[in-house]
Design a protein around this motif. Structure first.
Motif, PDB file in Angstrom:
ATOM      1  N   GLN A 163      -4.875  -8.746  -4.525  1.00  0.00           N
ATOM      2  CA  GLN A 163      -5.560  -8.049  -3.443  1.00  0.00           C
ATOM      3  C   GLN A 163      -5.228  -6.563  -3.454  1.00  0.00           C
ATOM      4  O   GLN A 163      -6.103  -5.717  -3.250  1.00  0.00           O
ATOM      5  CB  GLN A 163      -5.186  -8.660  -2.087  1.00  0.00           C
ATOM      6  CG  GLN A 163      -5.843  -8.019  -0.891  1.00  0.00           C
ATOM      7  CD  GLN A 163      -7.362  -8.132  -0.901  1.00  0.00           C
ATOM      8  OE1 GLN A 163      -7.922  -9.083  -1.460  1.00  0.00           O
ATOM      9  NE2 GLN A 163      -8.039  -7.173  -0.300  1.00  0.00           N
ATOM     10  N   ARG A 168       0.822  -1.214   0.000  1.00  0.00           N
ATOM     11  CA  ARG A 168       0.000   0.000   0.000  1.00  0.00           C
ATOM     12  C   ARG A 168       0.854   1.261   0.000  1.00  0.00           C
ATOM     13  O   ARG A 168       0.427   2.311  -0.476  1.00  0.00           O
ATOM     14  CB  ARG A 168      -0.918  -0.003   1.221  1.00  0.00           C
ATOM     15  CG  ARG A 168      -2.040  -1.032   1.163  1.00  0.00           C
ATOM     16  CD  ARG A 168      -2.748  -1.116   2.497  1.00  0.00           C
ATOM     17  NE  ARG A 168      -3.870  -2.047   2.479  1.00  0.00           N
ATOM     18  CZ  ARG A 168      -4.274  -2.745   3.538  1.00  0.00           C
ATOM     19  NH1 ARG A 168      -3.648  -2.585   4.711  1.00  0.00           N
ATOM     20  NH2 ARG A 168      -5.293  -3.570   3.443  1.00  0.00           N
ATOM     21  N   ASP A 179      -4.964  -7.097 -15.456  1.00  0.00           N
ATOM     22  CA  ASP A 179      -4.405  -5.751 -15.409  1.00  0.00           C
ATOM     23  C   ASP A 179      -3.124  -5.677 -14.581  1.00  0.00           C
ATOM     24  O   ASP A 179      -2.657  -4.595 -14.231  1.00  0.00           O
ATOM     25  CB  ASP A 179      -5.440  -4.766 -14.860  1.00  0.00           C
ATOM     26  CG  ASP A 179      -5.983  -5.167 -13.491  1.00  0.00           C
ATOM     27  OD1 ASP A 179      -5.724  -6.302 -13.054  1.00  0.00           O
ATOM     28  OD2 ASP A 179      -6.665  -4.328 -12.858  1.00  0.00           O
ATOM     29  N   ARG A 231      -4.399  -4.730  -6.006  1.00  0.00           N
ATOM     30  CA  ARG A 231      -5.092  -4.079  -7.119  1.00  0.00           C
ATOM     31  C   ARG A 231      -6.585  -3.934  -6.832  1.00  0.00           C
ATOM     32  O   ARG A 231      -7.187  -2.893  -7.122  1.00  0.00           O
ATOM     33  CB  ARG A 231      -4.879  -4.877  -8.401  1.00  0.00           C
ATOM     34  CG  ARG A 231      -5.459  -4.208  -9.638  1.00  0.00           C
ATOM     35  CD  ARG A 231      -4.684  -2.939 -10.015  1.00  0.00           C
ATOM     36  NE  ARG A 231      -3.559  -3.231 -10.885  1.00  0.00           N
ATOM     37  CZ  ARG A 231      -2.475  -2.474 -10.981  1.00  0.00           C
ATOM     38  NH1 ARG A 231      -2.364  -1.386 -10.232  1.00  0.00           N
ATOM     39  NH2 ARG A 231      -1.482  -2.798 -11.795  1.00  0.00           N
ATOM     40  N   SER A 232      -7.173  -4.956  -6.228  1.00  0.00           N
ATOM     41  CA  SER A 232      -8.606  -4.902  -5.944  1.00  0.00           C
ATOM     42  C   SER A 232      -8.925  -3.816  -4.925  1.00  0.00           C
ATOM     43  O   SER A 232     -10.043  -3.283  -4.904  1.00  0.00           O
ATOM     44  CB  SER A 232      -9.109  -6.254  -5.435  1.00  0.00           C
ATOM     45  OG  SER A 232      -8.596  -6.544  -4.146  1.00  0.00           O
ATOM     46  N   GLU A 233      -7.932  -3.459  -4.092  1.00  0.00           N
ATOM     47  CA  GLU A 233      -8.120  -2.376  -3.123  1.00  0.00           C
ATOM     48  C   GLU A 233      -7.939  -0.998  -3.746  1.00  0.00           C
ATOM     49  O   GLU A 233      -8.153   0.016  -3.088  1.00  0.00           O
ATOM     50  CB  GLU A 233      -7.140  -2.527  -1.962  1.00  0.00           C
ATOM     51  CG  GLU A 233      -7.453  -3.659  -1.017  1.00  0.00           C
ATOM     52  CD  GLU A 233      -6.571  -3.608   0.222  1.00  0.00           C
ATOM     53  OE1 GLU A 233      -5.696  -2.715   0.308  1.00  0.00           O
ATOM     54  OE2 GLU A 233      -6.773  -4.447   1.109  1.00  0.00           O
ATOM     55  N   GLY A 234      -7.461  -0.977  -4.999  1.00  0.00           N
ATOM     56  CA  GLY A 234      -7.310   0.304  -5.669  1.00  0.00           C
ATOM     57  C   GLY A 234      -5.882   0.742  -5.919  1.00  0.00           C
ATOM     58  O   GLY A 234      -5.650   1.898  -6.299  1.00  0.00           O
ATOM     59  N   HIS A 235      -4.895  -0.155  -5.718  1.00  0.00           N
ATOM     60  CA  HIS A 235      -3.503   0.212  -6.017  1.00  0.00           C
ATOM     61  C   HIS A 235      -3.400   0.569  -7.492  1.00  0.00           C
ATOM     62  O   HIS A 235      -3.734  -0.225  -8.375  1.00  0.00           O
ATOM     63  CB  HIS A 235      -2.576  -0.958  -5.687  1.00  0.00           C
ATOM     64  CG  HIS A 235      -1.129  -0.586  -5.645  1.00  0.00           C
ATOM     65  ND1 HIS A 235      -0.412  -0.186  -6.757  1.00  0.00           N
ATOM     66  CD2 HIS A 235      -0.245  -0.554  -4.608  1.00  0.00           C
ATOM     67  CE1 HIS A 235       0.841   0.065  -6.416  1.00  0.00           C
ATOM     68  NE2 HIS A 235       0.968  -0.137  -5.120  1.00  0.00           N
ATOM     69  N   ARG A 236      -2.885   1.755  -7.786  1.00  0.00           N
ATOM     70  CA  ARG A 236      -2.844   2.239  -9.162  1.00  0.00           C
ATOM     71  C   ARG A 236      -1.460   2.185  -9.787  1.00  0.00           C
ATOM     72  O   ARG A 236      -1.285   2.536 -10.961  1.00  0.00           O
ATOM     73  CB  ARG A 236      -3.376   3.677  -9.212  1.00  0.00           C
ATOM     74  CG  ARG A 236      -4.838   3.794  -8.790  1.00  0.00           C
ATOM     75  CD  ARG A 236      -5.324   5.219  -8.920  1.00  0.00           C
ATOM     76  NE  ARG A 236      -6.740   5.352  -8.557  1.00  0.00           N
ATOM     77  CZ  ARG A 236      -7.420   6.490  -8.591  1.00  0.00           C
ATOM     78  NH1 ARG A 236      -6.815   7.616  -8.962  1.00  0.00           N
ATOM     79  NH2 ARG A 236      -8.699   6.504  -8.242  1.00  0.00           N
ATOM     80  N   ARG A 246      -6.888 -11.239 -12.655  1.00  0.00           N
ATOM     81  CA  ARG A 246      -6.399  -9.871 -12.811  1.00  0.00           C
ATOM     82  C   ARG A 246      -5.489  -9.748 -14.022  1.00  0.00           C
ATOM     83  O   ARG A 246      -4.259  -9.741 -13.915  1.00  0.00           O
ATOM     84  CB  ARG A 246      -5.631  -9.431 -11.566  1.00  0.00           C
ATOM     85  CG  ARG A 246      -6.380  -9.397 -10.261  1.00  0.00           C
ATOM     86  CD  ARG A 246      -7.599  -8.521 -10.195  1.00  0.00           C
ATOM     87  NE  ARG A 246      -7.472  -7.191 -10.727  1.00  0.00           N
ATOM     88  CZ  ARG A 246      -8.278  -6.177 -10.383  1.00  0.00           C
ATOM     89  NH1 ARG A 246      -9.228  -6.356  -9.475  1.00  0.00           N
ATOM     90  NH2 ARG A 246      -8.149  -5.002 -10.937  1.00  0.00           N
TER      91      ARG A 246
END
Length: 246
Positions: A51, A33, A80, A53-58, A78
């Motif tokens: 996990q 994070r 992406d 990425r699913s939390e929004g790591h860009r 994923r």
């Protein structure tokens, strides 16, 4: 060599069920994070990166693993994330990552001094200035292999609901030098025979790890004995190492 348990699609699909999310995953996820770009060496099913990425790591997330069957699990969820088949010799990175991790005791799959050196040189090259390399190994002083016995059976189920039993057994009388050879056996009621995967892991103490890291241009900044950041001692289950690029 990729262990049969990681090369077989049906067995690889069981990995996350047999190794549910735990304190170690929380530890690493906290590090991800805080990092803009992450390389996960020996990423397996890619659960940690998925996990994040699913939390929004860009940021940039890359998972590297030599087992194609494990990456099948990763890519399925994923696309992406960058998933790369192979080891550290398939790419040459140049100061591209804020964080490099090796989770799931993947570091112990490096069985020779040369394999360790090649990996650590690649890690240092991949890290940006001030970047961190974080990994864990089982503490040899705690002798964890003594608990790898057939009476400790894990129970899970395949995707079709078939119950599967899994157990481990050390080959021979114990460690051979700093290596432990073992079998991992999978059995299900309707399989014609159990499926046996042979593995070997290397146990290095904290001082030896620090020497290898220093040789590669990495300096240890923190070392813990458990996922709560407890001190490293003879009975601590893990050697969790945080190192920075010098």
């Amino acid at each position: 060599m990729v262990a049969h348990a990681f090369a077989d699609l049906s067995l690889a699909a069981l990995y996350d069920r047999l190794n549910p999310w735990g304190p170690g995953d929380d530890f690493y996820l906290g590090l991800l994070r805080e990092a803009g770009s992450v390389l996960d060496i020996g990423c397996g099913s890619g659960r940690l990166l998925r996990q994040a990425r699913s939390e929004g790591h860009r940021g940039r997330l890359m998972g590297l693993d030599p087992a194609a069957a494990m990456l099948v699990q990763a890519r399925r969820d994923r696309p992406d994330i960058e998933w790369v088949l192979g080891d550290v010799r398939v790419r040459h990175w140049r100061a591209e990552f804020d964080l490099v991790v090796m989770t799931g005791h993947a570091f112990q799959e490096l069985l020779t001094d040369e394999e360790v050196r090649v990996c650590l040189r690649a890690v240092r090259a991949a890290l940006r200035d001030g970047g961190r390399f974080v990994f864990e190994t089982r503490n040899p002083d705690a002798r964890p292999w003594e608990r790898w016995t057939p009476d400790r059976v894990l129970h899970t189920a395949a995707a079709d609901g078939t119950p599967v039993r899994v157990w481990h057994e050390v080959e021979g009388d114990g460690p051979r030098g700093d290596r432990v050879y073992y079998t991992e056996t999978y059995a299900a009621p309707h399989w014609p025979a159990p499926r046996v995967s042979h593995g070997v892991v290397r146990f290095l103490d904290a001082g030896t790890l620090e020497d290898f890291l220093a040789e590669a241009g990495l300096t240890v900044t923190e070392q813990y004995g458990d996922w709560s950041r407890g001190p490293l001692g003879a009975t601590a289950p893990e050697i969790i190492t945080v190192a920075r690029r010098v």
